[in-house]
Enzyme design. Structure first.
Site, PDB file in Angstrom:
ATOM      1  N   HIS A 227       1.342  -1.294  -0.003  1.00 37.17           N
ATOM      2  CA  HIS A 227      -0.273   0.037   0.068  1.00 37.17           C
ATOM      3  C   HIS A 227       0.769   0.824  -0.404  1.00 37.17           C
ATOM      4  O   HIS A 227       2.093   0.960   0.587  1.00 37.17           O
ATOM      5  CB  HIS A 227      -0.661   0.309   1.124  1.00 37.17           C
ATOM      6  CG  HIS A 227       0.202   0.535   2.658  1.00 37.17           C
ATOM      7  ND1 HIS A 227       0.483  -0.689   3.136  1.00 37.17           N
ATOM      8  CD2 HIS A 227       0.306   2.046   3.487  1.00 37.17           C
ATOM      9  CE1 HIS A 227       1.697  -0.540   4.260  1.00 37.17           C
ATOM     10  NE2 HIS A 227       1.069   0.626   4.382  1.00 37.17           N
ATOM     11  N   ASP A 229       0.910   4.636   2.517  1.00 38.35           N
ATOM     12  CA  ASP A 229       0.553   6.065   2.943  1.00 38.35           C
ATOM     13  C   ASP A 229      -0.919   7.018   2.794  1.00 38.35           C
ATOM     14  O   ASP A 229       0.018   7.531   1.319  1.00 38.35           O
ATOM     15  CB  ASP A 229       1.409   5.981   4.156  1.00 38.35           C
ATOM     16  CG  ASP A 229       1.710   4.612   4.542  1.00 38.35           C
ATOM     17  OD1 ASP A 229       1.195   3.977   4.661  1.00 38.35           O
ATOM     18  OD2 ASP A 229       2.987   5.219   5.594  1.00 38.35           O
ATOM     19  N   ARG A 294       6.378  -9.133  16.053  1.00 35.07           N
ATOM     20  CA  ARG A 294       7.116  -7.980  15.625  1.00 35.07           C
ATOM     21  C   ARG A 294       6.132  -7.116  16.137  1.00 35.07           C
ATOM     22  O   ARG A 294       4.550  -7.010  15.578  1.00 35.07           O
ATOM     23  CB  ARG A 294       7.571  -7.720  14.429  1.00 35.07           C
ATOM     24  CG  ARG A 294       8.065  -6.061  13.643  1.00 35.07           C
ATOM     25  CD  ARG A 294       8.476  -6.441  12.452  1.00 35.07           C
ATOM     26  NE  ARG A 294       8.979  -5.237  12.154  1.00 35.07           N
ATOM     27  CZ  ARG A 294       8.200  -4.616  11.358  1.00 35.07           C
ATOM     28  NH1 ARG A 294       6.697  -4.726  10.409  1.00 35.07           N
ATOM     29  NH2 ARG A 294       8.627  -3.404  10.511  1.00 35.07           N
TER      30      ARG A 294
HETATM   31  C1  LIG Z   1      -5.763   8.892   7.412  1.00 35.16           C
HETATM   32  C2  LIG Z   1      -5.511   7.407   7.826  1.00 35.16           C
HETATM   33  C3  LIG Z   1      -4.310   6.764   7.169  1.00 35.16           C
HETATM   34  C4  LIG Z   1      -4.518   6.047   7.152  1.00 35.16           C
HETATM   35  C5  LIG Z   1      -6.244   5.302   7.220  1.00 35.16           C
HETATM   36  C6  LIG Z   1      -6.558   6.662   8.204  1.00 35.16           C
HETATM   37  O1  LIG Z   1      -7.656   7.104   7.649  1.00 35.16           O
HETATM   38  C7  LIG Z   1      -5.881   5.856   9.339  1.00 35.16           C
HETATM   39  C8  LIG Z   1      -5.683   5.205  10.034  1.00 35.16           C
HETATM   40  C9  LIG Z   1      -4.472   4.488   8.708  1.00 35.16           C
HETATM   41  C10 LIG Z   1      -3.537   3.536   8.253  1.00 35.16           C
HETATM   42  C11 LIG Z   1      -2.964   3.049   9.188  1.00 35.16           C
HETATM   43  C12 LIG Z   1      -2.755   1.155   9.040  1.00 35.16           C
HETATM   44  C13 LIG Z   1      -1.741   0.846   7.255  1.00 35.16           C
HETATM   45  C14 LIG Z   1      -2.558   2.075   6.394  1.00 35.16           C
HETATM   46  C15 LIG Z   1      -2.242   2.192   5.170  1.00 35.16           C
HETATM   47  C16 LIG Z   1      -4.135   1.860   6.739  1.00 35.16           C
HETATM   48  O2  LIG Z   1      -5.157   0.656   6.345  1.00 35.16           O
HETATM   49  O3  LIG Z   1      -4.868   2.680   7.833  1.00 35.16           O
HETATM   50  C17 LIG Z   1      -2.944   3.375   7.324  1.00 35.16           C
HETATM   51  C18 LIG Z   1      -4.303   4.662   6.287  1.00 35.16           C
HETATM   52  C19 LIG Z   1      -3.425   5.316   4.954  1.00 35.16           C
HETATM   53  O4  LIG Z   1      -1.985   5.892   5.273  1.00 35.16           O
HETATM   54  O5  LIG Z   1      -4.101   5.221   3.980  1.00 35.16           O
HETATM   55  O1  AKG Z   2       5.257  -2.408  10.057  1.00 41.06           O
HETATM   56  C1  AKG Z   2       5.449  -1.697   9.407  1.00 41.06           C
HETATM   57  O2  AKG Z   2       6.648  -1.977   9.117  1.00 41.06           O
HETATM   58  C2  AKG Z   2       4.932  -0.921   8.483  1.00 41.06           C
HETATM   59  C3  AKG Z   2       3.726  -0.294   8.677  1.00 41.06           C
HETATM   60  C4  AKG Z   2       3.001   0.818   7.780  1.00 41.06           C
HETATM   61  O3  AKG Z   2       3.188   0.873   6.885  1.00 41.06           O
HETATM   62  C5  AKG Z   2       1.403   1.413   8.135  1.00 41.06           C
HETATM   63  O4  AKG Z   2       1.287   1.302   9.535  1.00 41.06           O
HETATM   64  O5  AKG Z   2       1.739   2.242   7.310  1.00 41.06           O
HETATM   65 FE   FE2 Z   3       2.661   2.658   5.799  1.00 45.09          FE
END
Ligand SMILES: C=C1C[C@]23C[C@@]1(O)CC[C@H]2[C@@]12CCC[C@@](C)(C(=O)O1)[C@H]2[C@@H]3C(=O)O
Ligand code: AKG
Ligand code: FE2
Length: 344
Positions: A227, A229, A294
């Site tokens: 993915h 961010d 982890r």
């Molecule tokens: C603002 C945000 C970034 C995030 C999606 C969210 O709405 C809240 C959680 C964030 C997170 C954390 C884990 C990885 C991620 C890809 C996810 O699924 O939720 C990130 C989101 C993101 O950066 O899109």
């Molecule tokens: O745990 C990791 O190394 C990655 C975590 C991550 O990519 C995330 O929280 O968006």
């Molecule tokens: Fe991430």
């Protein structure tokens, strides 16, 4: 003020996308979480050393830090920082508090399960609904105060968890600002653009605690699937257990070597848009291993959701359309490849 809940209110998330596996009782990788082998083995991580990792480790006290950061942003969209000023005892505390949370029995953690349109609480990553298979992962997301959830988990002992989360978020905010100032200077952002990027007055930065329990068959499981961010910048503490990998065109998946006390800085989609694609929003994933549990902690920083995001004014040929941050997040909650949908 727009909240994340409104932004992602229409997420196609259902319970099976939210509830992580019951890792207390599992002794194999179930079909629902068994991924086909990837092009490259996921469990190569023990064999790599620091040189293999490619992305630079930058000492923030180095007088050349800004140049090094500018280069890393352009080349990789990712780097690590050391001598960043965040107290190491606080980092140890956030890791131990995270471990305390994930060590709770499954039925207790499920008491604070994230709701289907909510952001805070225990559950699978929000990206889960993009994929057919589940992930070897459980997360706990904090937006603003975590007191309500912590009181449910530890009615008589919630304060130290919340104090640690608050203190850590505070430190992350300061470090994010420091880094953003340097990054934006390398692309000559205007003062107005800098103010936009570091302003947090009507948004709260999510803090995500990630847990990847030991996995009996790591080459068929995925910790966190590939993915990007979504926001501007992510600061990740990955402790001393390798697991983070990022994708490089032509080279494939490369691991990010765990460096004691370092934070991984990861550029997100909004910075990719703002930099007119000069900085990549790097695709990354987390792999799991057979023997170690982890933990990672990710702090996501973005501008106010009501504000607009667009390529910086200095770019004569913007490669992306201008849109509200909340519109972008809403698009991303439905389309993994949201960036391609807003190209001009
Ligand atoms: C603002 C945000 C970034 C995030 C999606 C969210 O709405 C809240 C959680 C964030 C997170 C954390 C884990 C990885 C991620 C890809 C996810 O699924 O939720 C990130 C989101 C993101 O950066 O899109
Ligand atoms: O745990 C990791 O190394 C990655 C975590 C991550 O990519 C995330 O929280 O968006
Ligand atoms: Fe991430």
């Amino acid at each position: 003020m727009t909240t994340l809940l409104e932004v992602s209110g229409n997420d196609p998330m259902t319970d099976h996308h939210i509830i992580p596996l019951d890792f207390d009782s599992i002794d194999g990788v179930p079909e629902s979480h068994s991924w086909p082998p990837f092009d490259e083995p996921l469990n190569k991580i023990q064999t790599c050393d620091l040189q293999d990792s490619l992305i630079p480790v930058i000492d923030l006290t180095n007088s050349k830090a800004m140049n090094l950061i500018g280069q890393a942003c352009k080349q990789w969209g990712m780097f690590q920082v050391i001598n960043h000023g965040v107290p190491s005892n606080l980092v140890k505390k956030i890791e131990s508090e995270s471990r305390r949370l994930f060590a709770l029995p499954t039925h207790e953690k499920r008491r604070v399960l994230r709701s289907s349109n909510g952001v805070s609480g225990y559950g699978s990553a929000r990206i889960s609904h993009y994929f057919d298979k589940g992930m070897w992962h459980e997360g706990f997301t904090i937006m603003g105060s975590c007191v309500d959830d912590a009181k449910v988990l530890w009615p008589h002992d919630f304060q130290r968890f919340c104090d640690t989360m608050d203190a850590y978020q505070n430190q992350m905010k300061q470090l994010t600002h420091k880094l953003l100032l340097m990054i934006l200077e390398t692309i000559d952002a205007t003062q107005e653009e800098i103010d936009w990027a570091i302003s947090t007055h009507d948004s709260r930065s999510p803090l995500q605690l990630n847990s990847y329990p030991p996995c009996p068959n790591p080459s068929h499981a995925v910790g966190l699937a590939p993915h990007t961010d979504s926001l501007l910048l992510t600061l990740l503490h990955q402790g001393d257990i390798n697991g983070l990998e990022f994708f490089v065109d032509g080279l494939g998946w490369r691991h990010v070597q765990a460096v004691e006390g370092a934070f991984v800085v990861n550029l997100g989609d909004l910075l990719h848009i703002f930099s007119n694609a000069k900085f990549p929003s790097v695709s990354h994933r987390a792999v799991v291993n057979q023997s170690k549990h982890r933990i990672s902690v990710a702090y996501f920083h973005g501008p106010p959701f009501e504000s607009r995001v667009a390529p910086s004014a200095k770019f004569q040929k913007p490669r992306f359309k201008s849109l509200l941050v909340k519109e972008y997040l809403s698009l991303k909650s439905k389309h993994c490849d949201a960036l391609s949908l807003i190209q001009t």
